[in-house]
Enzyme design. Structure first.
Site, PDB file in Angstrom:
ATOM      1  N   ARG A  39      27.958  47.414  72.071  1.00  0.00           N
ATOM      2  CA  ARG A  39      28.885  46.272  71.944  1.00  0.00           C
ATOM      3  C   ARG A  39      29.142  45.670  73.313  1.00  0.00           C
ATOM      4  O   ARG A  39      30.117  45.980  73.993  1.00  0.00           O
ATOM      5  CB  ARG A  39      30.187  46.742  71.277  1.00  0.00           C
ATOM      6  N   ARG A  65      17.696  45.847  69.014  1.00  0.00           N
ATOM      7  CA  ARG A  65      18.857  46.384  69.739  1.00  0.00           C
ATOM      8  C   ARG A  65      19.207  47.808  69.298  1.00  0.00           C
ATOM      9  O   ARG A  65      20.185  48.362  69.769  1.00  0.00           O
ATOM     10  CB  ARG A  65      20.074  45.464  69.551  1.00  0.00           C
ATOM     11  N   HIS A  72      21.962  37.913  72.966  1.00  0.00           N
ATOM     12  CA  HIS A  72      23.359  37.946  72.468  1.00  0.00           C
ATOM     13  C   HIS A  72      24.301  38.217  73.654  1.00  0.00           C
ATOM     14  O   HIS A  72      25.024  39.223  73.682  1.00  0.00           O
ATOM     15  CB  HIS A  72      23.474  39.049  71.421  1.00  0.00           C
ATOM     16  N   ASP A  92      32.664  31.155  65.489  1.00  0.00           N
ATOM     17  CA  ASP A  92      31.318  31.651  65.187  1.00  0.00           C
ATOM     18  C   ASP A  92      30.488  30.438  64.783  1.00  0.00           C
ATOM     19  O   ASP A  92      30.531  30.004  63.630  1.00  0.00           O
ATOM     20  CB  ASP A  92      31.406  32.691  64.053  1.00  0.00           C
ATOM     21  N   GLU A 123      24.943  32.556  73.169  1.00  0.00           N
ATOM     22  CA  GLU A 123      23.729  33.257  72.763  1.00  0.00           C
ATOM     23  C   GLU A 123      22.586  32.276  72.494  1.00  0.00           C
ATOM     24  O   GLU A 123      22.498  31.707  71.417  1.00  0.00           O
ATOM     25  CB  GLU A 123      24.030  34.052  71.486  1.00  0.00           C
TER      26      GLU A 123
END
Ligand code: BG6
Length: 264
Positions: free
Chosen positions: A28, A58, A126, A172, A238
């Site tokens: 994270r 990832r 990201h 978002d 991102e």
């Protein structure tokens, strides 16, 4: 990549105090590498739903290599778990390259299709930026770009007319058909009001979309690997290719890049 400090000691990347480093969970923070699907993917048969959200890159173990005298990290289909290799039956090679400079760094991801048929994918850096506080932060460079607001349910906004995008709630958004080659993150330092981070990338058949994300209050509480108050300290910007998919013919290589520069 979980950390990068400029020559004068400024940490550019955010990592949650609750991030899990167990080799299989996504970390994270830092720069999770998203491949071959973004979120739940585009929903075709090409990349099955059975792959985890944001793909396997990832969650897989990359190896270290030196290519053309540059230190790199590499992931190929041979490095995947059986489950992931069966779900995404392509011969590919990902090369992640980091170049440091006194005031920042750049990353590049080279994606090669070593198979004999076309390979479809989505890919994204990201990137989690480390900020002192979210309230004064603003993002410029997206004015005039259309976006999909993923909250509360995929609303398409024809054009964002905001000169400065600020974050005052859960955010978002997928900005589409990016044409400007840079985005600036301002308001990141209380002691140096004009300090900013400049994010540059190539837009020609390269970065097509940019996601802006901050989980804000409720989602932060829902995420087990993120502190309840940490949304104050980060913003994700991102760049990548995440709407529809990129199709790569057999033998081709595609490059995605970003250059991050801190200006005090
Ligand atoms: C962003 C997505 O890229 O990543 C968000 O747009 C998502 O919808 C966020 O919540 C974090 O994803 P994850 O899988 O790391 O929790």
């Amino acid at each position: 990549m979980t950390s990068c400090k400029t020559a004068n000691g400024k940490e550019l990347l955010f990592v949650s105090g609750k991030a899990v480093f167990d080799g299989v969970s996504p970390i994270r923070g830092g720069i999770p590498l998203i491949f071959p699907k973004f979120g739940d993917g585009w929903g075709s048969d090409t990349v099955p739903k059975s792959l985890p959200g944001h793909g396997f890159a990832r969650r897989s173990k990359w190896s270290f290599d030196v290519i053309n005298d540059k230190p790199c990290f590499v992931l190929t289909n041979k490095d995947l778990s059986v489950e992931y290799a069966e779900a995404y039956p392509h011969q590919f090679k990902l090369v992640f390259e980091v170049t440091l400079s006194a005031d920042g760094f750049s990353t590049a991801m080279y994606i090669t299709n070593n198979g004999e048929t076309a390979m479809n994918f989505q890919a994204l850096f990201h990137t989690y930026y480390n900020i002192e506080a979210i309230e004064p932060v603003f993002v410029t460079g997206l004015k005039g770009t259309s976006f999909i607001n993923k909250l509360p349910s995929a609303n398409w906004v024809p054009v964002d007319d905001r000169e400065k995008l600020t974050i005052t709630e859960e955010t978002d958004a997928i900005y589409m058909d990016i044409k400007a080659p840079s985005i600036t993150l301002g308001g990141i330092s209380s002691t140096s009001p004009s300090a900013n981070v400049n994010i540059n990338y190539s837009t020609s058949d390269n970065v097509k979309h940019v996601v802006v994300w901050n989980p804000w209050v409720d989602k932060s509480i829902r995420m087990g690997d993120f502190g309840d108050e940490e949304f104050h300290k980060m913003i994700c910007i991102e760049p990548g290719h995440v709407l529809g998919y990129k199709s790569l013919a057999a033998g081709e290589t595609w490059k995605m890049d970003q250059q991050i520069t801190y200006q005090a």
